[in-house]
Design an enzyme around this catalytic site. Structure first.
Site, PDB file in Angstrom:
ATOM      1  N   LYS A   1      41.482 -19.700  15.946  1.00 60.90           N
ATOM      2  CA  LYS A   1      40.954 -19.206  17.356  1.00 60.90           C
ATOM      3  C   LYS A   1      40.961 -20.390  18.334  1.00 60.90           C
ATOM      4  CE  LYS A   1      37.017 -21.083  17.363  1.00 60.90           C
ATOM      5  NZ  LYS A   1      36.289 -22.093  18.575  1.00 60.90           N
TER       6      LYS A   1
ATOM      7  N   THR B   1      35.457 -17.969  22.620  1.00 65.88           N
ATOM      8  CA  THR B   1      36.130 -19.339  23.173  1.00 65.88           C
ATOM      9  C   THR B   1      37.363 -18.990  24.030  1.00 65.88           C
ATOM     10  OG1 THR B   1      37.532 -19.423  21.119  1.00 65.88           O
ATOM     11  CG2 THR B   1      35.583 -20.650  21.039  1.00 65.88           C
TER      12      THR B   1
END
Length: 329
Positions: free
Chosen positions: A190, A247
């Site tokens: 990620k 994020t």
């Protein structure tokens, strides 16, 4: 597994300080180890980290620069950058008692070896019990006691559950898992995708483009995870989809803000603004591992190419938009 009354946190940066706060609030005796002399002095004297100003340390936290002293804890959280984990664990290994849990809190893959964090722990400290902590969490939120949920994984279910109990303080809620690979893979992947999301934001391509990028990025994460033995349900959980959502949507993420700077035209050398963006180190490793198993990861590949200076941000975006049309699944 017996109750863990003492926990050491290695690393006095923002995330290490936040986790030390959490462990203290959970009623544990906490030893916070910091390598940097200046930050260690700030932690000991001002009772706050240089990287998390305004957050005072809980009284139960003791600051040290003595690794042997920290090694006596019942469990140790390794809150240090992924690329230096091997060096620190190698120093720590002869100092710890057998079966001491070492919990990696970095989200990355080692360059050169393609090793995940728990694999490095197993290699360098064979007497320890490797574990991983990951999930959607910002240090500032955790340090201030705002509600946060993460995942902590170990191959032994009893160890994972005991660790979750040890660091649970109410506002910080750890779920436990035995899918170690799934938890650490989601956290590493990620970070690369968050750089891509930041580029979209920096280029002002709009909310629709950001949603598309995040969704297609998650498809890459799932493909990569399946190829390397992660469980699909783990990737759909906190350490996969949850962390990706967090994020890929806010400049609080170092990787997202790094991507934003790239999207605004800053160079790779200056875009980090002095802050660590783990995704910049993980991107080339991720691509090497994807190519080894013939996994298609066009967004991650575009990020790696931009970081390596092999293409420009505009050219990378153009290449993604002109890819042949295909089935979504």
């Amino acid at each position: 597994m017996t109750m863990m009354s003492s926990i050491a946190v290695l690393g006095g940066g923002a995330w290490g300080t936040a986790l030390a706060q959490t462990c203290a609030r959970a009623g544990r005796k906490v030893m916070l180890w910091e390598h940097d002399a200046g930050n260690a002095q700030q932690l000991a004297n001002a009772r706050e980290s240089l990287f998390l100003p305004g957050v005072k340390l809980e009284p139960a936290i003791q600051v040290t620069r003595d690794l042997a002293e920290a090694a006596r804890a019942d469990a140790i959280l390794l809150v240090i950058p992924a690329q230096v984990l091997r060096a620190v664990v190698s120093q720590l290994a002869p100092l710890i008692a057998p079966r001491t849990p070492l919990i990696a809190c970095a989200k990355g893959i080692e360059r050169g070896t393609h090793r995940f964090m728990t694999e490095i722990i197993a290699e360098c400290a064979p007497e320890a019990v490797p574990a991983i902590l990951s999930g959607p969490s910002f240090a500032a939120d955790v340090a201030r006691g705002l509600p946060t949920a993460v995942t902590i994984a170990a191959t032994d279910a009893a160890v994972a559950e005991a660790l979750a109990q040890a660091i649970n303080c109410g506002s910080f809620r750890p779920y436990h898992s035995t899918d170690v690979r799934g938890v650490e893979l989601g956290g590493a992947t990620k970070n690369v995708l968050a750089i891509a999301a930041g580029i979209v934001e920096g280029k002002k391509l709009g909310a629709s483009a950001l949603a598309a990028m995040t969704t297609r990025g998650f498809a890459e994460l799932v493909r990569f995870g399946k190829a390397y033995g992660a469980k699909t349900e783990t990737m759909m959980g906190l350490s996969g989809l949850g962390d990706l959502i967090l994020t890929c949507g806010t400049p609080q993420s170092r990787n997202f803000s790094f991507g934003m700077a790239l999207g605004k035209g800053e160079s790779v050398d200056t875009a980090s603004h002095g802050k660590l963006a783990e995704g910049a180190f993980t991107a080339p490793v991720l691509l090497e591992m994807a190519h080894a198993k013939n996994i298609e990861m066009p967004i991650s590949e575009a990020v790696a190419a931009v970081l390596a200076g092999q293409t420009t941000v505009d050219a990378a975006i153009g290449a993604l938009l002109t890819r042949p049309l295909k089935s979504e699944l």
